[in-house]
Design an enzyme around this catalytic site. Structure first.
Site, PDB file in Angstrom:
ATOM      1  N   HIS A 105       0.838  -1.205   0.000  1.00  0.00           N
ATOM      2  CA  HIS A 105       0.000   0.000   0.000  1.00  0.00           C
ATOM      3  C   HIS A 105       0.871   1.252   0.000  1.00  0.00           C
ATOM      4  O   HIS A 105       0.651   2.178  -0.788  1.00  0.00           O
ATOM      5  CB  HIS A 105      -0.921   0.013   1.226  1.00  0.00           C
ATOM      6  CG  HIS A 105      -2.135  -0.849   1.099  1.00  0.00           C
ATOM      7  ND1 HIS A 105      -2.050  -2.201   0.895  1.00  0.00           N
ATOM      8  CD2 HIS A 105      -3.474  -0.537   1.146  1.00  0.00           C
ATOM      9  CE1 HIS A 105      -3.280  -2.708   0.836  1.00  0.00           C
ATOM     10  NE2 HIS A 105      -4.160  -1.719   0.980  1.00  0.00           N
ATOM     11  N   HIS A 155       0.554  -4.203   8.904  1.00  0.00           N
ATOM     12  CA  HIS A 155       1.990  -3.960   8.768  1.00  0.00           C
ATOM     13  C   HIS A 155       2.590  -3.419  10.059  1.00  0.00           C
ATOM     14  O   HIS A 155       1.899  -2.793  10.872  1.00  0.00           O
ATOM     15  CB  HIS A 155       2.274  -2.954   7.640  1.00  0.00           C
ATOM     16  CG  HIS A 155       2.073  -3.511   6.269  1.00  0.00           C
ATOM     17  ND1 HIS A 155       2.896  -4.473   5.726  1.00  0.00           N
ATOM     18  CD2 HIS A 155       1.144  -3.229   5.319  1.00  0.00           C
ATOM     19  CE1 HIS A 155       2.477  -4.763   4.505  1.00  0.00           C
ATOM     20  NE2 HIS A 155       1.418  -4.029   4.244  1.00  0.00           N
TER      21      HIS A 155
END
Length: 339
Positions: free
Chosen positions: A114, A167
């Site tokens: 992302h 993450h």
């Protein structure tokens, strides 16, 4: 890395504790940073503002996402939502964290896709906008504003990825820095007007490169499905595991988009020349068309069929934006003007 991961979990715990009331906002932000948003949202918007910028966005999105896949296979990054259980460090005291519908991605975690793809493609947009503003106004303050937006957006998307436990902070930072570098480099080498054979070669090279790397790692005894197994094991809800987050899904998306870009430029070299009003109409129709293309249900079994249809879906995307919709709009608006 154990200390780095532990601090990342504590940071995510604090972030969730303080920002849980904005849960929906964080989920929207993380969806905005999804690599497919670059193909389905940012690409058509930029294309109808500037053809060169639109082609650059699609090119940079495909190459940066492919490189992200390669980096993930080589770096074996953990993801917070499964590392909490696998580490064995939180047996006595579990961190107070929650998973969400976007948490359970199945690929390795480092670097953040992302952050990496967003940093790369949005650099194309903000650098073009910054140059345009300076050329028109000669105002340094005004021309710097897109770059401030760029940094703010990367920060928001990075925090959203940490918030949903997809993450660790260091993975977000690594993805952002790598994406920025790729954006700068690839934006200087946009394949506008290149022959179809170039894009076909790029698409084939991506597939073969990924398959050769996959085979080489397997020969070394590395099981590249390890992350999928861990995602299935530690995800709170089985329905949150989606095949379109698997590594080979991003590979087929990137190869399909590049081949589609080549086909679109082959069918209509130079694109359709439209005034601003027909361009706005083309953007609206393209957005609706891509929304329905994205929502097309694909069979998940057999997986070969899923990946094949996923590839075709993204071959179609540039055809809709660059050829079909502007062609139809041009036909009707030109005929109306002629009448």
């Amino acid at each position: 890395m154990e200390a780095v991961h532990t601090q990342g979990i504590l940071f995510a715990e604090t972030l969730q504790e303080r920002a849980m009331s904005q849960e929906q906002l964080w989920l929207v932000v993380t969806h905005m940073g999804d690599p497919k948003a670059a193909f389905l949202l940012l690409f058509p918007f930029t294309y109808f503002v500037s053809r060169r910028a639109g082609v650059a966005v699609l090119w940079v999105a495909a190459v940066s996402e492919w490189l992200n896949l390669v980096f993930k296979w080589m770096l074996f990054g953990e993801r917070p939502f499964w590392w909490i259980g696998e580490s064995g460090l939180f047996v006595n005291k579990q961190p107070k964290v929650h998973q969400f519908s976007s948490t359970c991605e199945t690929g390795p975690g480092s670097p953040s896709g992302h952050a990496m793809v967003t940093a790369a493609v949005w650099w194309v947009v903000v650098s073009s906008l910054g140059s345009f503003l300076y050329s028109r106004t000669h105002s340094v303050v005004l021309s710097v504003s897109p770059y401030l937006f760029y940094v703010s957006m990367l920060l928001a998307i990075g925090l959203s990825r940490i918030f949903i436990l997809a993450h660790f902070p260091h993975q977000v930072v690594a993805g952002s820095i790598t994406g920025f570098i790729l954006g700068v480099v690839l934006n200087r080498r946009v394949p506008e007007g290149r022959p179809l054979l170039f894009f076909f070669g790029c698409s084939v090279a991506m597939v073969l490169g990924a398959l050769l790397l996959h085979a080489a790692l397997q020969q070394l005894g590395i099981d590249l499905s390890w992350s999928i197994a861990l995602a299935k094991k530690w995800c709170s809800r089985p329905e949150w595991i989606r095949l379109d987050t698997a590594p080979f899904s991003s590979l087929t998306r990137d190869c399909g988009a590049l081949l589609g870009l080549g086909l679109a430029q082959y069918w209509k070299p130079g694109g359709w020349s439209l005034p601003w009003a027909p361009r706005a109409l083309s953007l609206a129709i393209s957005a609706m068309g891509l929304y329905h293309v994205n929502r097309l249900p694909l069979p998940v079994q057999p997986q070969g069929l899923f990946y094949g249809l996923f590839f075709v879906k993204y071959v179609i995307v540039p055809q809709v934006v660059m050829v079909l919709v502007p062609g139809v709009v041009h036909l009707f608006t030109h005929r109306k003007k002629k009448d």
